[in-house]
Structures are given as C-alpha cells and as structure tokens.
Design a protein around this motif. Sequence first.
Motif, PDB file in Angstrom:
ATOM      1  N   LEU A  56     -22.698 -22.027  -9.266  1.00 43.89           N
ATOM      2  CA  LEU A  56     -22.859 -20.758 -10.292  1.00 43.89           C
ATOM      3  C   LEU A  56     -21.566 -20.855 -11.106  1.00 43.89           C
ATOM      4  N   ARG A  57     -20.248 -20.716 -10.527  1.00 44.14           N
ATOM      5  CA  ARG A  57     -19.223 -20.485 -11.139  1.00 44.14           C
ATOM      6  C   ARG A  57     -18.563 -21.132 -12.278  1.00 44.14           C
ATOM      7  N   THR A  58     -18.859 -22.448 -12.097  1.00 44.56           N
ATOM      8  CA  THR A  58     -19.248 -23.449 -12.648  1.00 44.56           C
ATOM      9  C   THR A  58     -19.339 -23.658 -13.981  1.00 44.56           C
ATOM     10  N   ARG A  59     -21.106 -23.670 -13.626  1.00 49.91           N
ATOM     11  CA  ARG A  59     -21.881 -23.163 -14.913  1.00 49.91           C
ATOM     12  C   ARG A  59     -21.472 -21.690 -15.560  1.00 49.91           C
ATOM     13  N   LEU A  60     -21.232 -21.415 -14.901  1.00 48.58           N
ATOM     14  CA  LEU A  60     -21.181 -20.049 -16.327  1.00 48.58           C
ATOM     15  C   LEU A  60     -20.114 -19.739 -16.637  1.00 48.58           C
ATOM     16  N   SER A  61     -18.417 -20.647 -16.001  1.00 51.53           N
ATOM     17  CA  SER A  61     -17.899 -20.803 -17.380  1.00 51.53           C
ATOM     18  C   SER A  61     -18.215 -21.998 -18.133  1.00 51.53           C
ATOM     19  N   GLN A  62     -18.875 -23.249 -18.520  1.00 52.94           N
ATOM     20  CA  GLN A  62     -19.508 -24.174 -18.859  1.00 52.94           C
ATOM     21  C   GLN A  62     -20.409 -23.163 -19.770  1.00 52.94           C
ATOM     22  N   ALA A  63     -21.026 -23.016 -19.639  1.00 52.55           N
ATOM     23  CA  ALA A  63     -21.875 -21.903 -20.761  1.00 52.55           C
ATOM     24  C   ALA A  63     -21.041 -20.936 -21.643  1.00 52.55           C
ATOM     25  N   LEU A  64     -19.722 -20.383 -21.208  1.00 55.02           N
ATOM     26  CA  LEU A  64     -19.402 -19.446 -21.870  1.00 55.02           C
ATOM     27  C   LEU A  64     -18.368 -20.636 -22.612  1.00 55.02           C
ATOM     28  N   ASN A  65     -17.745 -21.140 -21.393  1.00 56.36           N
ATOM     29  CA  ASN A  65     -17.512 -22.457 -23.100  1.00 56.36           C
ATOM     30  C   ASN A  65     -17.776 -23.555 -24.166  1.00 56.36           C
ATOM     31  N   ASP A  66     -19.690 -23.076 -23.910  1.00 54.55           N
ATOM     32  CA  ASP A  66     -20.022 -23.476 -24.754  1.00 54.55           C
ATOM     33  C   ASP A  66     -20.232 -22.620 -25.818  1.00 54.55           C
ATOM     34  N   ALA A  67     -20.113 -21.750 -25.349  1.00 55.70           N
ATOM     35  CA  ALA A  67     -20.880 -20.349 -26.364  1.00 55.70           C
ATOM     36  C   ALA A  67     -19.131 -19.825 -27.199  1.00 55.70           C
ATOM     37  N   HIS A  68     -18.402 -20.208 -26.938  1.00 55.30           N
ATOM     38  CA  HIS A  68     -17.184 -19.891 -27.716  1.00 55.30           C
ATOM     39  C   HIS A  68     -17.104 -21.246 -28.814  1.00 55.30           C
ATOM     40  N   ILE A  69     -17.352 -22.465 -28.341  1.00 55.04           N
ATOM     41  CA  ILE A  69     -17.019 -23.595 -28.833  1.00 55.04           C
ATOM     42  C   ILE A  69     -18.138 -23.595 -30.274  1.00 55.04           C
ATOM     43  N   ALA A  70     -19.712 -22.307 -29.855  1.00 54.35           N
ATOM     44  CA  ALA A  70     -20.982 -22.457 -30.869  1.00 54.35           C
ATOM     45  C   ALA A  70     -20.181 -21.340 -31.818  1.00 54.35           C
ATOM     46  N   ASN A  71     -19.468 -20.462 -31.231  1.00 54.34           N
ATOM     47  CA  ASN A  71     -19.317 -19.324 -31.909  1.00 54.34           C
ATOM     48  C   ASN A  71     -18.167 -20.179 -32.739  1.00 54.34           C
ATOM     49  N   GLU A  72     -16.806 -20.673 -32.511  1.00 57.59           N
ATOM     50  CA  GLU A  72     -15.902 -21.223 -33.763  1.00 57.59           C
ATOM     51  C   GLU A  72     -16.575 -22.204 -34.901  1.00 57.59           C
ATOM     52  N   THR A  73     -18.156 -22.841 -33.947  1.00 58.14           N
ATOM     53  CA  THR A  73     -17.962 -23.866 -35.273  1.00 58.14           C
ATOM     54  C   THR A  73     -19.426 -22.453 -36.039  1.00 58.14           C
ATOM     55  N   GLU A  74     -19.279 -22.053 -35.216  1.00 60.71           N
ATOM     56  CA  GLU A  74     -20.335 -21.107 -36.783  1.00 60.71           C
ATOM     57  C   GLU A  74     -19.401 -20.252 -37.783  1.00 60.71           C
ATOM     58  N   ASP A 102     -10.491 -24.053  -7.272  1.00 63.89           N
ATOM     59  CA  ASP A 102      -9.886 -25.090  -8.315  1.00 63.89           C
ATOM     60  C   ASP A 102     -10.598 -26.095  -8.786  1.00 63.89           C
ATOM     61  N   ALA A 103     -11.886 -25.813  -8.559  1.00 63.85           N
ATOM     62  CA  ALA A 103     -12.889 -26.877  -9.264  1.00 63.85           C
ATOM     63  C   ALA A 103     -13.058 -26.279 -10.016  1.00 63.85           C
ATOM     64  N   THR A 104     -13.161 -27.346 -11.017  1.00 63.95           N
ATOM     65  CA  THR A 104     -13.592 -26.482 -13.279  1.00 63.95           C
ATOM     66  C   THR A 104     -14.246 -27.351 -13.735  1.00 63.95           C
ATOM     67  N   ASP A 105     -15.851 -28.769 -12.605  1.00 62.26           N
ATOM     68  CA  ASP A 105     -16.974 -28.906 -13.183  1.00 62.26           C
ATOM     69  C   ASP A 105     -17.702 -29.447 -12.042  1.00 62.26           C
TER      70      ASP A 105
END
Length: 262
Positions: A230-248, A144-147
């Motif tokens: 590792l899972r939280t870091r990958l999840s954060q990286a995917l979230n950051d990539a999604h935000i970057a894509n949406e911003t672009e 259940d940990a998200t960060d």
Amino acid sequence: MDAPAPKRKKRTRPATDLVTGVVFAIAGTALATGAAALAERWLGLADVSLVFMLAVLIVATRTRTGPATVCAVLCFLAYNYFFIAPRYTFYVDAPHGVATVVLFLCAAVIAGRLASRLVMQLEALRETNRHTETLERLARALGDATDEARVVGIARKAFAEGLDAEAWLRSDVDQVASTGQHGWWFLPLRAGDQPLGALALKRAPGQEAFDIAERRMALAMADDIAQALLRTRLSQALNDAHIANETERLRSALLASVSHDL
C-alpha cells in the motif's frame, strides 16, 4: 547491514520423535543400571536410586513427557529387580522396600514431567524470539523498499528464511480465500478493506504443516507486506500526480509563451 538470519531447526514428525524418545529412554535405563551396579560394587554406594533419578532427568531434558515417563517406569522396574531385596525378582518382602520403590516411581515421574515441561517452555521461548527477530528483519527490509517488485523479492526471502516455505505473491489478484489447496496455503493481502493481492505458502514434501505459532507469524508477515504494498502504491501515485502536475504546469507556461510571442 542486517545480521544473518538464524537457521531454522527442521523438526521431524511426532511419530518419529516418539520412537526416538522411547529408544533413548531404553538406552538411558540400561546405562543407568550399569552405572548403578558399578557404583554399588566399586564405590560401596548403598542407595543407587539417585543414579536412576539422574537418568530420568537426562532423558526428560532431551525428549518429551512421554519418553520421560517411559524412562521413569523402566528405571523403577530395573531398580526394583536388580537392587531391592530379594534381588532378581519383582517381589518386595519388606514394607520399607515397597515404600522405597513406590516413592521412587512417584518422584521419577514428577521429576521427569517437570524437567520435560521446562524444556518445552524454553523451546517455546526460543521459537517466539526467532519469530520476533524474523518480523523485525522483515520490517526493516520493507522500510527500504521503493517499488512492488522489491517488496515481492523481500517477502519471498523472508518466508524462505523464517518459515522454510516457498512463497508465491501476486499484486494483481484482488480476491482469494484463506484456504489450503494442493499443499499451498492461500492468504489474501489487505490493508483495511482494500484488497492488495494474494499470497500463497508451501513447504517442501515431507516437512510438517504450519503449526499455530507459524500461522500467526505468517499472518503478521502478510500484514506487514500488505502495508508495504500500500505504501509503495501510494508513493507511486503521488509521484505520478506530481509528474502530471509538473507536465501541466510546463504545458501552460509553454502555451503562454507561444501566445505572447504570437
């Protein structure tokens, strides 16, 4: 809602266990001698060896093999001194008396060892079950940990409840050796060949060091914590990539709209 963690039984040092066990063996022998004397006088019991055998079994189930053997020898001496003719001496004048005391000693030692071994196996099974429950609770909480902050908090609580140890966890340390310094046991956190941080464990002064089973459980818990990081870091990286894509995408749409208006 998770069930409350079972309380960890604090163990005393082996020397203290041995002294307590020997004292318990002496007290058990004294009580068995008194009970045998009463049974012989008031109940007419001719063979009181079973009373001493019962004392050995009780001591064996409450202590370890050493105190159980001490109790067996003491019961053998008390049985020979007080209840085998001639009484109040360790001399045995009849061959059947010698056979009786020797067979009693052998039976008492064997029974004490078997009872003590069964108790030790039961304690080992209980400890294994407790470790398994600790790992299951840790896995559910980490799921259940998200960060990373949440993972660190869960790890500290799990080590405090499961191993009665203070935990120090850093996710910004790449290299650490699996060593012990100043009472701290340092462990690297890795997912495969990827370093994810460092973990250190320490017990309060006066408590025993980690035994082999506890070290294995700590290593298993460290692996679960590393996977969660590792899972939280990958999840954060995917979230950051999604935000970057949406911003672009929004930037491109805005520039296209402005260009069209111009």
